[in-house]
Design a protein around this motif. Structure first.
Motif, PDB file in Angstrom:
ATOM      1  N   LEU A  74      87.941  33.538   5.636  1.00  0.00           N
ATOM      2  CA  LEU A  74      89.034  34.475   5.354  1.00  0.00           C
ATOM      3  C   LEU A  74      89.098  35.492   6.474  1.00  0.00           C
ATOM      4  O   LEU A  74      88.121  36.195   6.754  1.00  0.00           O
ATOM      5  CB  LEU A  74      88.813  35.178   4.018  1.00  0.00           C
ATOM      6  CG  LEU A  74      89.850  36.250   3.633  1.00  0.00           C
ATOM      7  CD1 LEU A  74      91.253  35.649   3.533  1.00  0.00           C
ATOM      8  CD2 LEU A  74      89.469  36.930   2.322  1.00  0.00           C
ATOM      9  N   LEU A  75      90.250  35.555   7.119  1.00  0.00           N
ATOM     10  CA  LEU A  75      90.481  36.528   8.187  1.00  0.00           C
ATOM     11  C   LEU A  75      91.962  36.883   8.153  1.00  0.00           C
ATOM     12  O   LEU A  75      92.809  36.144   8.659  1.00  0.00           O
ATOM     13  CB  LEU A  75      90.084  35.948   9.551  1.00  0.00           C
ATOM     14  CG  LEU A  75      90.189  36.881  10.756  1.00  0.00           C
ATOM     15  CD1 LEU A  75      89.270  38.081  10.602  1.00  0.00           C
ATOM     16  CD2 LEU A  75      89.857  36.128  12.043  1.00  0.00           C
ATOM     17  N   ARG A  76      92.268  38.001   7.525  1.00  0.00           N
ATOM     18  CA  ARG A  76      93.676  38.335   7.294  1.00  0.00           C
ATOM     19  C   ARG A  76      93.875  39.843   7.383  1.00  0.00           C
ATOM     20  O   ARG A  76      93.087  40.621   6.851  1.00  0.00           O
ATOM     21  CB  ARG A  76      94.109  37.844   5.907  1.00  0.00           C
ATOM     22  CG  ARG A  76      95.591  38.070   5.608  1.00  0.00           C
ATOM     23  CD  ARG A  76      95.977  37.534   4.244  1.00  0.00           C
ATOM     24  NE  ARG A  76      95.363  38.293   3.163  1.00  0.00           N
ATOM     25  CZ  ARG A  76      94.625  37.760   2.198  1.00  0.00           C
ATOM     26  NH1 ARG A  76      94.372  36.468   2.196  1.00  0.00           N
ATOM     27  NH2 ARG A  76      94.134  38.531   1.242  1.00  0.00           N
ATOM     28  N   GLY A  77      94.938  40.252   8.053  1.00  0.00           N
ATOM     29  CA  GLY A  77      95.294  41.658   8.136  1.00  0.00           C
ATOM     30  C   GLY A  77      96.793  41.818   8.172  1.00  0.00           C
ATOM     31  O   GLY A  77      97.528  40.878   8.492  1.00  0.00           O
ATOM     32  N   ASP A  78      97.259  43.002   7.833  1.00  0.00           N
ATOM     33  CA  ASP A  78      98.701  43.253   7.883  1.00  0.00           C
ATOM     34  C   ASP A  78      98.965  44.651   8.404  1.00  0.00           C
ATOM     35  O   ASP A  78      98.063  45.477   8.542  1.00  0.00           O
ATOM     36  CB  ASP A  78      99.370  43.036   6.514  1.00  0.00           C
ATOM     37  CG  ASP A  78      98.753  43.885   5.404  1.00  0.00           C
ATOM     38  OD1 ASP A  78      98.261  44.993   5.699  1.00  0.00           O
ATOM     39  OD2 ASP A  78      98.768  43.444   4.246  1.00  0.00           O
ATOM     40  N   GLY A  79     100.229  44.917   8.719  1.00  0.00           N
ATOM     41  CA  GLY A  79     100.621  46.229   9.233  1.00  0.00           C
ATOM     42  C   GLY A  79      99.823  46.583  10.474  1.00  0.00           C
ATOM     43  O   GLY A  79      99.716  45.793  11.413  1.00  0.00           O
ATOM     44  N   PRO A  80      99.224  47.779  10.497  1.00  0.00           N
ATOM     45  CA  PRO A  80      98.478  48.206  11.685  1.00  0.00           C
ATOM     46  C   PRO A  80      97.095  47.587  11.797  1.00  0.00           C
ATOM     47  O   PRO A  80      96.409  47.809  12.791  1.00  0.00           O
ATOM     48  CB  PRO A  80      98.371  49.722  11.480  1.00  0.00           C
ATOM     49  CG  PRO A  80      98.384  49.890  10.002  1.00  0.00           C
ATOM     50  CD  PRO A  80      99.303  48.829   9.476  1.00  0.00           C
ATOM     51  N   LEU A  81      96.670  46.806  10.798  1.00  0.00           N
ATOM     52  CA  LEU A  81      95.320  46.239  10.792  1.00  0.00           C
ATOM     53  C   LEU A  81      95.371  44.752  11.151  1.00  0.00           C
ATOM     54  O   LEU A  81      95.329  43.875  10.282  1.00  0.00           O
ATOM     55  CB  LEU A  81      94.668  46.435   9.420  1.00  0.00           C
ATOM     56  CG  LEU A  81      94.445  47.882   8.993  1.00  0.00           C
ATOM     57  CD1 LEU A  81      93.888  47.933   7.576  1.00  0.00           C
ATOM     58  CD2 LEU A  81      93.501  48.599   9.954  1.00  0.00           C
ATOM     59  N   ALA A  82      95.463  44.471  12.431  1.00  0.00           N
ATOM     60  CA  ALA A  82      95.392  43.095  12.900  1.00  0.00           C
ATOM     61  C   ALA A  82      93.933  42.756  13.201  1.00  0.00           C
ATOM     62  O   ALA A  82      93.242  43.528  13.868  1.00  0.00           O
ATOM     63  CB  ALA A  82      96.248  42.916  14.159  1.00  0.00           C
ATOM     64  N   VAL A  83      93.444  41.633  12.689  1.00  0.00           N
ATOM     65  CA  VAL A  83      92.048  41.238  12.893  1.00  0.00           C
ATOM     66  C   VAL A  83      92.023  39.902  13.634  1.00  0.00           C
ATOM     67  O   VAL A  83      92.734  38.966  13.278  1.00  0.00           O
ATOM     68  CB  VAL A  83      91.282  41.149  11.559  1.00  0.00           C
ATOM     69  CG1 VAL A  83      90.969  42.543  11.045  1.00  0.00           C
ATOM     70  CG2 VAL A  83      92.065  40.388  10.492  1.00  0.00           C
ATOM     71  N   ARG A  84      91.188  39.824  14.664  1.00  0.00           N
ATOM     72  CA  ARG A  84      91.124  38.643  15.519  1.00  0.00           C
ATOM     73  C   ARG A  84      89.683  38.198  15.716  1.00  0.00           C
ATOM     74  O   ARG A  84      88.798  39.024  15.939  1.00  0.00           O
ATOM     75  CB  ARG A  84      91.741  38.951  16.894  1.00  0.00           C
ATOM     76  CG  ARG A  84      93.176  39.440  16.852  1.00  0.00           C
ATOM     77  CD  ARG A  84      94.132  38.294  16.530  1.00  0.00           C
ATOM     78  NE  ARG A  84      95.521  38.743  16.580  1.00  0.00           N
ATOM     79  CZ  ARG A  84      96.223  39.112  15.523  1.00  0.00           C
ATOM     80  NH1 ARG A  84      95.640  39.110  14.326  1.00  0.00           N
ATOM     81  NH2 ARG A  84      97.481  39.494  15.639  1.00  0.00           N
ATOM     82  N   ARG A  85      89.446  36.896  15.666  1.00  0.00           N
ATOM     83  CA  ARG A  85      88.123  36.390  16.014  1.00  0.00           C
ATOM     84  C   ARG A  85      87.973  36.458  17.526  1.00  0.00           C
ATOM     85  O   ARG A  85      88.844  36.013  18.276  1.00  0.00           O
ATOM     86  CB  ARG A  85      87.918  34.956  15.539  1.00  0.00           C
ATOM     87  CG  ARG A  85      86.525  34.423  15.919  1.00  0.00           C
ATOM     88  CD  ARG A  85      86.095  33.230  15.122  1.00  0.00           C
ATOM     89  NE  ARG A  85      84.663  32.977  15.324  1.00  0.00           N
ATOM     90  CZ  ARG A  85      83.931  32.198  14.564  1.00  0.00           C
ATOM     91  NH1 ARG A  85      84.490  31.571  13.533  1.00  0.00           N
ATOM     92  NH2 ARG A  85      82.646  32.032  14.806  1.00  0.00           N
ATOM     93  N   THR A  86      86.865  37.032  17.990  1.00  0.00           N
ATOM     94  CA  THR A  86      86.593  37.163  19.418  1.00  0.00           C
ATOM     95  C   THR A  86      85.224  36.567  19.715  1.00  0.00           C
ATOM     96  O   THR A  86      84.464  36.213  18.816  1.00  0.00           O
ATOM     97  CB  THR A  86      86.652  38.633  19.859  1.00  0.00           C
ATOM     98  OG1 THR A  86      85.901  39.452  18.959  1.00  0.00           O
ATOM     99  CG2 THR A  86      88.090  39.139  19.879  1.00  0.00           C
ATOM    100  N   ARG A  87      84.900  36.472  20.984  1.00  0.00           N
ATOM    101  CA  ARG A  87      83.684  35.766  21.394  1.00  0.00           C
ATOM    102  C   ARG A  87      82.441  36.557  21.026  1.00  0.00           C
ATOM    103  O   ARG A  87      82.323  37.739  21.335  1.00  0.00           O
ATOM    104  CB  ARG A  87      83.722  35.530  22.905  1.00  0.00           C
ATOM    105  CG  ARG A  87      82.546  34.715  23.425  1.00  0.00           C
ATOM    106  CD  ARG A  87      82.812  34.274  24.849  1.00  0.00           C
ATOM    107  NE  ARG A  87      81.666  33.552  25.381  1.00  0.00           N
ATOM    108  CZ  ARG A  87      80.799  34.043  26.248  1.00  0.00           C
ATOM    109  NH1 ARG A  87      80.973  35.290  26.687  1.00  0.00           N
ATOM    110  NH2 ARG A  87      79.790  33.328  26.674  1.00  0.00           N
ATOM    111  N   ASP A  88      81.505  35.883  20.364  1.00  0.00           N
ATOM    112  CA  ASP A  88      80.224  36.486  20.020  1.00  0.00           C
ATOM    113  C   ASP A  88      79.218  36.133  21.104  1.00  0.00           C
ATOM    114  O   ASP A  88      78.830  34.978  21.245  1.00  0.00           O
ATOM    115  CB  ASP A  88      79.737  35.989  18.656  1.00  0.00           C
ATOM    116  CG  ASP A  88      78.374  36.539  18.313  1.00  0.00           C
ATOM    117  OD1 ASP A  88      78.224  37.772  18.315  1.00  0.00           O
ATOM    118  OD2 ASP A  88      77.447  35.737  18.062  1.00  0.00           O
ATOM    119  N   THR A  89      78.810  37.134  21.875  1.00  0.00           N
ATOM    120  CA  THR A  89      77.940  36.867  23.020  1.00  0.00           C
ATOM    121  C   THR A  89      76.529  36.477  22.615  1.00  0.00           C
ATOM    122  O   THR A  89      75.798  35.877  23.409  1.00  0.00           O
ATOM    123  CB  THR A  89      77.874  38.095  23.944  1.00  0.00           C
ATOM    124  OG1 THR A  89      77.457  39.240  23.184  1.00  0.00           O
ATOM    125  CG2 THR A  89      79.238  38.379  24.558  1.00  0.00           C
TER     126      THR A  89
END
Length: 255
Positions: free
Chosen positions: A23-38
């Motif tokens: 589950l990865l969901r956001g709306d309005g000003p809360l955009a959530v993105r999967r990014t690289r885990d170093t």
């Protein structure tokens, strides 16, 4: 017009034992993105501000669940700036997190800036299983360059195994209890932050309480946890103090 927005994040182990994000969901000003885990052993999510928020009257919520054995880091792409709105209602920003057995959450957003004229009530609540691990950093910058701060009320509550580990409230700016900017509290500093590290390893070996320079202190809590609180004249120096403190604590955990 005020905004109501919610983001939801769930991290869980897949059938290969790798942390996934069902589950990865956001709306309005809360955009959530999967990014690289170093680190290569968990998942990382970055909160990206899609519009100016929080403004007065806005209601923002981020809910995070880290299931058994999963590892998740949540950060942000930029500082969050609390701004005045057109009405008189305060903005609210609520962070709700739960971390399961043998799971780990690293909550490492960029700074929260309280702009002049803004009113923000922010709450962070975390529920930890007995074997869960947590790294949580909060940084508040009271006012933008050459301006006075807005009103910022924050509350941090963490429960471990159903029992309270920490429950504290802070208030700065107009309307806050008198003395918040005095020598016994901020002493004129405009950057304030804290770092909370919870790990079962601290039950066996926990660092002692000590000063970290002139305006920071490390304090063991009544539980496998350490709290670092710090003041600084600006955001850069505050981050340096908290990063150095985290490096020391990670060395302790590594044995």
């Amino acid at each position: 017009m005020s905004v109501r927005a919610t983001a939801r994040i769930t991290a869980a182990l897949d059938d290969r034992g790798v942390t996934s994000l069902p589950l990865l969901r956001g709306d309005g000003p809360l955009a959530v993105r999967r990014t690289r885990d170093t680190s290569g052993s968990g998942a990382r999510v970055t909160v990206v501000g899609a519009m100016s928020a929080p403004l007065g009257g806005d209601r923002l919520t981020i809910g995070t669940r880290v299931e058994e054995g999963a590892r998740l880091t949540v950060d942000s792409a930029a500082a969050t700036i609390a701004l005045p709105g057109s009405g008189h209602e305060p903005a609210t920003y609520d962070i709700e997190s739960s971390v399961g057995e043998r799971a780990e959450l690293r909550w490492l957003p960029e700074q929260l800036v309280s702009a002049h004229g803004s009113v923000l009530h922010m709450t962070t609540r975390v529920r930890l299983a007995p074997t869960a691990r947590l790294v949580l950093r909060e940084e508040q910058i009271l006012g933008r360059h050459a301006e006075t701060t807005g009103t910022l009320v924050g509350r941090l509550t963490v429960h471990r195994a159903g029992r309270p580990l920490i429950d504290q409230q802070t208030a700065y700016g107009p309307g806050a209890p008198g003395g918040w900017d005095g020598a016994a509290v901020l002493g004129g500093h405009r950057a304030v932050g804290q770092l909370l590290v919870v790990d079962p390893v601290f039950e066996e070996r926990c660092p002692d309480a000590r000063m970290l320079g002139d305006t920071a202190v490390r304090t063991p809590l009544a539980g496998p946890a350490v709290l670092v609180t710090a003041l600084a004249p600006d955001a850069r120096l505050l981050r340096t103090v908290l990063d150095d403190a985290l490096d020391e604590l990670l060395d302790v955990l590594a044995g």
